[in-house]
Write an enzyme that holds these catalytic residues in place. Sequence first.
Site, PDB file in Angstrom:
ATOM      1  N   MET A  59       0.798  -1.228   0.000  1.00 34.26           N
ATOM      2  CA  MET A  59       0.000   0.000   0.000  1.00 34.26           C
ATOM      3  C   MET A  59       0.829   1.277   0.000  1.00 34.26           C
ATOM      4  O   MET A  59       0.278   2.359  -0.120  1.00 34.26           O
ATOM      5  CB  MET A  59      -0.957   0.006   1.200  1.00 34.26           C
ATOM      6  CG  MET A  59      -0.305  -0.176   2.554  1.00 34.26           C
ATOM      7  SD  MET A  59       0.320   1.330   3.352  1.00 34.26           S
ATOM      8  CE  MET A  59      -1.206   2.160   3.764  1.00 34.26           C
ATOM      9  N   TYR A  60       2.146   1.178   0.109  1.00 35.85           N
ATOM     10  CA  TYR A  60       2.962   2.391   0.125  1.00 35.85           C
ATOM     11  C   TYR A  60       2.853   3.118  -1.208  1.00 35.85           C
ATOM     12  O   TYR A  60       3.084   2.538  -2.273  1.00 35.85           O
ATOM     13  CB  TYR A  60       4.435   2.065   0.403  1.00 35.85           C
ATOM     14  CG  TYR A  60       4.745   1.661   1.827  1.00 35.85           C
ATOM     15  CD1 TYR A  60       3.794   1.785   2.848  1.00 35.85           C
ATOM     16  CD2 TYR A  60       5.986   1.156   2.170  1.00 35.85           C
ATOM     17  CE1 TYR A  60       4.078   1.416   4.147  1.00 35.85           C
ATOM     18  CE2 TYR A  60       6.286   0.783   3.477  1.00 35.85           C
ATOM     19  CZ  TYR A  60       5.326   0.914   4.460  1.00 35.85           C
ATOM     20  OH  TYR A  60       5.616   0.539   5.747  1.00 35.85           O
ATOM     21  N   THR A  61       2.551   4.405  -1.110  1.00 34.87           N
ATOM     22  CA  THR A  61       2.343   5.267  -2.285  1.00 34.87           C
ATOM     23  C   THR A  61       1.512   4.560  -3.353  1.00 34.87           C
ATOM     24  O   THR A  61       1.817   4.591  -4.551  1.00 34.87           O
ATOM     25  CB  THR A  61       3.676   5.781  -2.865  1.00 34.87           C
ATOM     26  OG1 THR A  61       4.560   4.676  -3.127  1.00 34.87           O
ATOM     27  CG2 THR A  61       4.359   6.732  -1.907  1.00 34.87           C
TER      28      THR A  61
END
Length: 372
Positions: A59-61
Amino acid sequence: MALDQYFTLGRSGLRVSRLALGTMTFGDDWGWGAAEGTAHAMFDRYLAAGGNFIDTADMYTEGTSERLLGKFIADAGVRDRVVLATKFGYNAEPGNPNAGGNGRKNILRAVEGSLRRLRTDYIDLYLLHTWDRITPAEEVVRTLDDLVRAGKIRYAGLSDVPAWYAARAQTYAEAHALSPLVNLQLEYSLVERHIEHEYVPLAIELGMGITAWSPLGMGLLSGKYRPSEGGGSGDGRLAKVSGRPGFDRFTQRNWRIVAALEAVAKELGKPMAQVALNWVATQPGLASVIVGATTIAQLDDNLAALDFTIPPASRRRLDEASAPETPFPYYMFVDMQQARLHGGAAVGSKPAGYAPPVWVDRVEPREARAAR
């Protein structure tokens, strides 16, 4: 300590750098972070310094972090060299409850997406990102074991779960001869020391090396923030989010810690951030510390955090300034109470040279390892 001095992660044979490269800042999809060119330069700089442990999440960036890492690793031809960790759990399709959480259906969906974005056929370390409060530990452990057996992941671990849940998961794995969990990823810093009561003893006893996220207290310990009438001010994300649950760092206690850190850093002639990182990295149970940056200058500053030793007197000053409150039942375990339990007899650890059972592989502080 150079980054090319590696330590085993928990009770495993996986060797990792004492500082891990955090890549939540890779990509500017969230309105902050590093553009591709800067992210690539930081990736190259970390590898050139000898680092091998890289942390990301699906889910990062919005997935950009994984995609950029996949490209950088492929371009550099270093897949076998790096230890690649990613995480699953956060929802990828609003309205669909099975596109998130810790259940088997989502884990199998999530791992395929991460493999695709990372351009690899295996993940070195796959972590449950955050406890969803409903999925049994047995289901998580069984599914992660299946992924190890299928060759899609090499090792598994947990991040941001209750201590009792981690203990149940590891005990279940041990009891059923499943792949053990080798890592606990938890928040830890001078301003957030609650893991010392439960998680650190758990990790040492059950063979899970701890990796610390937010070792700078979400930037508070970098020196960029100062007390103000509104609680605190400074140029950074924390000033924008402070006050939200879990982000309220502008407290009187924390300002006292910042003041003690600033004084110690001045005495040592080191930046505050380096001293704060060094303190975390040399605490019991810590296997690696995740450092993130948005500029090359920030990364270079962080990577120099292990080039010195904090003197005992300075460490005591930091320990005392940041000492967490001792809640029930932990105040029952202090020396005075233990003396009553043992009838006043001196009862300590095993004598020097005593060999513990082979299955006990305690994650030691840096100084203890160096002395062996």
